[in-house]
Design an enzyme around this catalytic site. Structure first.
Site, short mmCIF file in Angstrom:
data_model
loop_
_atom_site.label_atom_id
_atom_site.label_comp_id
_atom_site.label_asym_id
_atom_site.label_seq_id
_atom_site.Cartn_x
_atom_site.Cartn_y
_atom_site.Cartn_z
N GLY A 1 10.47 0.43 -11.03
CA GLY A 1 9.91 0.11 -12.21
C GLY A 1 10.17 -0.79 -13.01
NE ARG B 1 18.31 2.97 -8.23
CZ ARG B 1 17.30 3.76 -8.41
NH1 ARG B 1 17.13 5.13 -8.49
NH2 ARG B 1 16.20 3.26 -8.40
CE LYS C 1 -0.08 10.04 -8.20
NZ LYS C 1 0.33 10.56 -9.42
N GLY D 1 13.65 1.36 -5.56
CA GLY D 1 12.95 2.33 -4.99
C GLY D 1 12.71 2.87 -3.70
#
Length: 403
Positions: free
Chosen positions: A384, A39, A207, A360
């Site tokens: 996200g 990043r 998840k 991510g």
């Protein structure tokens, strides 16, 4: 979506002005050592262009999740040093966000100087749900740059957040999309409005609940939806299989059943998994069929037959979006699945497919496994934010930039 760009700002002239840049410098650390500078590397070009054009640049960014107060563990000290190396120039680090040190350093800036403010999330107003509190911080940031300042939004990983340094400050200054944000939006448009088919999406991570929105949004539009990682075990449970002590979201089983009923023709699940008797790098491990996970064992990776099948369905794709690892790649014994999927996507890319790694953990996996960034068409800096864009959600940090 019409966005004023960095080029537009540079065309107006920035020499002698102070430009506030919101970057995403939220890199993983091991102590004070940066384990993946991706990043920082991606953020440097916008800062460099401004400094080289004669602007004084003040950068805001966050690191980790401090609880609205200074925490040495989350200091941007290591980031300032690495950013300076990337830019080839000194990067000052203010010891506070908008306090006396930040003000003094801002007043002393000369053309081409770069100042990084300390972790913006050390100030609780950054993430406050109270607009008045956020606006107060935004006004304090504006005071640092002065009346002829400008704001450049270049942290794509935070544009889905309605936060002071992302959203509120853009309402107070002439605002522009940095090169990183602009390129991310252009890439994601190719995954929504300009898709070349066959279109394959690969989802992993822990998840199901984190990915429900993107599954619902993309499943009707894609030709192939590959599911791995911890989230796969809730789908396997929805098929009636015992998953041992694998990660399982019981409250999502019925949701997964419904998804399989509606989109079973495009969803591909693991047919074998690597199971372990403990969550540890040195755990005992073996490969079993997805329908035969023993009691007391947990799935930590997809198996070799799954990799082979996933690679086969990805080989013909012309567009691929990947978000989420296929296993616990941080442990060498359980990294083969993620590596195999990554290599299959890289092979499709070399064959002419347009591939996007959705930020991510996926981006971290690519680098930790030693795969070159150039093996993929684009590696996103915003996990996200990428998912919410693909879900069709409005991203506050982008809508506020619209002309």
């Amino acid at each position: 979506m019409a966005l004023s760009t960095l080029t537009d700002l540079l065309d107006t002239g920035v020499s002698g002005r102070i430009v506030l840049v919101r970057s995403d410098l939220n890199v993983p650390l091991d102590g004070s050592a940066i384990t993946d500078p991706g990043r920082i590397v991606a953020s440097a070009p916008t800062i460099a262009k401004l400094a080289e054009a004669g602007a004084s640049v003040i950068v805001t960014a966050h690191l980790g999740r401090p609880k609205g107060e200074p925490d040495p563990k989350y200091s941007l000290g290591p980031v300032a040093q690495r950013l300076g190396e990337e830019l080839g120039r000194n990067v000052q680090l203010a010891s506070d966000v908008v306090g006396t040190d930040a003000l003094a350093r801002a007043e002393g800036l000369t053309d081409g100087d770069v100042l990084l403010l300390e972790n913006i999330r050390f100030d609780p107003r950054e993430t406050s749900k109270d607009p008045a509190e956020r606006q107060a911080l935004a006004k304090a940031l504006v005071e640092l740059v002065g009346d002829d300042g400008a704001f450049v939004s270049d942290g794509f990983g935070v544009v889905h957040r309605e936060q002071a340094s992302v959203y509120d400050v853009a309402k107070l200054l002439p605002h522009y999309a940095g090169d990183l944000v602009r390129s991310e939006v252009e890439v994601l448009r190719k995954l929504t409005a300009e898709v070349e088919r066959p279109y394959a999406v690969v989802l992993g991570g822990s998840k199901v609940s984190d990915k429900l929105g993107v599954i619902e949004a993309l499943a009707p539009k894609v030709d192939t939806l590959v599911i791995g990682g911890g989230m796969a075990f809730t789908f396997l449970a929805a098929q009636g299989y015992s998953v041992g002590t694998s990660l399982l979201q019981d409250d999502q089983i019925d949701v997964c059943k419904d998804l399989l009923e509606r989109f079973g023709d495009v969803i591909h699940l693991p047919v074998d998994v690597v199971v372990a008797d403990a969550f540890a790098a040195d755990a005992n491990a073996k490969t079993v069929a997805s329908s035969e996970i023993p009691d007391g064992w947990m799935g930590l990776d997809i198996g070799p037959e799954s990799v082979k099948r996933f690679a086969a369905v990805l080989s013909g794709a012309r567009t691929v979006f990947w978000n989420g690892p296929s296993g616990v790649f941080e442990f060498e014994a359980f990294a083969a699945g993620t590596r195999g999927v990554a290599e299959a996507i890289a092979a499709a890319t070399s064959g002419g497919a347009f591939s996007v790694v959705g930020g991510g953990d996926s981006a971290a996996a690519v680098r930790s496994l030693g795969l070159p960034d150039s093996d993929f068409s684009h590696i996103s800096t915003g996990g996200g934010a990428s998912l919410e864009y693909l879900e069709g959600k409005k991203l506050p940090g982008l809508t506020v930039l619209e002309d």
